[in-house]
Design an enzyme around this catalytic site. Sequence first.
Site, PDB file in Angstrom:
ATOM      1  CB  THR A   1      -1.029  -0.007   1.158  1.00 43.95           C
ATOM      2  OG1 THR A   1      -1.810   1.188   1.057  1.00 43.95           O
ATOM      3  CG2 THR A   1      -0.389  -0.085   2.531  1.00 43.95           C
ATOM      4  CD  GLU A   2      -1.169   3.476  -3.371  1.00 46.14           C
ATOM      5  OE1 GLU A   2      -1.451   2.446  -2.715  1.00 46.14           O
ATOM      6  OE2 GLU A   2      -1.992   4.047  -4.097  1.00 46.14           O
ATOM      7  CG  ASN A   3      -0.898   3.962   3.569  1.00 48.70           C
ATOM      8  OD1 ASN A   3      -1.179   3.129   2.699  1.00 48.70           O
ATOM      9  ND2 ASN A   3      -1.299   3.829   4.807  1.00 48.70           N
ATOM     10  N   GLY A   4       2.865   3.016   2.873  1.00 46.91           N
ATOM     11  CA  GLY A   4       4.013   2.520   3.596  1.00 46.91           C
ATOM     12  C   GLY A   4       3.912   1.188   4.310  1.00 46.91           C
TER      13      GLY A   4
ATOM     14  CB  SER B   1       5.869   3.848  -0.398  1.00 46.11           C
ATOM     15  OG  SER B   1       4.719   3.176  -0.849  1.00 46.11           O
TER      16      SER B   1
END
Lengths: 240, 223
Positions: B48-51, B90
């Site tokens: 997921t992009e947020n890490g 990320s």
Amino acid sequence: MDKTIGHLAEAVAKIGDSATVMIGGFGGAGSPIELIHALIDRFHATGSPKNLTVVNNNAGNGHVGLAALIEHGMVRKLICSFPRSSDPRVFTEKYLAGEIELELVPQGTLAERIRAGGAGIPAFYTPTAYGTHLADGKVIAEFDGQPYVRERWLKADFALIKAHAGDRHGNLTYSKAARNFNPLMCMAAATTIVQVSRIVEPGEIDPEHVVTPGIFVQGVVEVPDPQQEEVLNRAGAHYP
Amino acid sequence: MTTKLSNAQIAWRAAQDIADGTYVNLGIGFPEMVAQYQPPGRQAVFHTENGILNFGESPAEGHEDWDLINAGKKAVTLNAGAAFFHHADSFAMVRGGHLDVAILGAYQVAENGDLANWSTGPKGVPAVGGAMDLVHGAKRVAVITDHVTKDGKPKLVKCCTLPLTGVGCVTRVYTSLAVVDIKGRRFVLREKLPTLSLEALQAQTGAELLIDGPVADLIVPEL
């Protein structure tokens, strides 16, 4: 060396009108709600700071934190990737009324621009946004036969950051996915102010576990049991 | 008789092409359903992009940890072997060619692989998030979508008329009627619902469907 600050009000006292302020977090995770609210308190008491340019992934949610900062008319311009949320009314109304400027940046480009700002790299090339409206007017160059878009670094006067533990030297750890943009913004601001759940003695954070080294941090203020935007919004909170 | 796959069935079909050990990013909303239909014995690692790498299912209501969310800002849990990282790392995973598959939604996909999925025009507040980054770098960029819009217009088109997310980036489209590859700037039909004639499918598609090799029956369980 002691970078700790006793009070939230003191932590945000030097942020002036028209400053560029990076605010950490992705949605509510990693959002320094208490620092933002301290800034709103100062605005109510003194009329300052106003005309801020804010850098954040989003545009706030509900009526607390970043949304409240916008709602109180303190923000002139927002640089973000996704100005939507479950309750985006505050930003949406100001934007559609022409009362706030928006610079929309793809999320990975936003992260890299901030990293570049902190790393002393004035520009870089990315494949992201090539051939789209978000590359309009930007320099395009080919590398190994593929087109790339030139993007500029992003720096700020101040960063408001939420971390988990911090020591007097400013070494930081984060809580889970509340890390997100926070370590990058620490690097990219002239003055980085961090709220931590716990201030610890130097040496208590294992050097192997330090995520943000203290060189990127100017001030640390303790906020035990910080509020979560999601919880406040579910309770229908408004600030103040 | 199946006349069109449900969203769950489209997600199921896309999940069948995800090999064990694959690193996958699922776009927010409909693509998130793909995670539910991993074939038994296969384990993908979701990014997921947020890490987070290797996040798991949603927690039970009341057990949310709001420091543990996905790109859609929904609470998630962690699988054993999960990792946290900041946003620049990320997106290094995304653009750096380390992700195997990105599965995204679409407003329109063109036969040359162009994707439009972030804006329906100048009205309202524009928001892009990570979509423009995700279409570059993943080794395979697949789209899952209804074959046509709510008012019956083709979503597989000759040329996108909506603002582009990326140029020439999509390699496979899973729709409610068919599985279509994009090869040599053309739509190549791979699978279609057995009850649907080629003519009827073509009539709902905005560009020519090329036949290059066998066309299999698109058979998906009731879900």
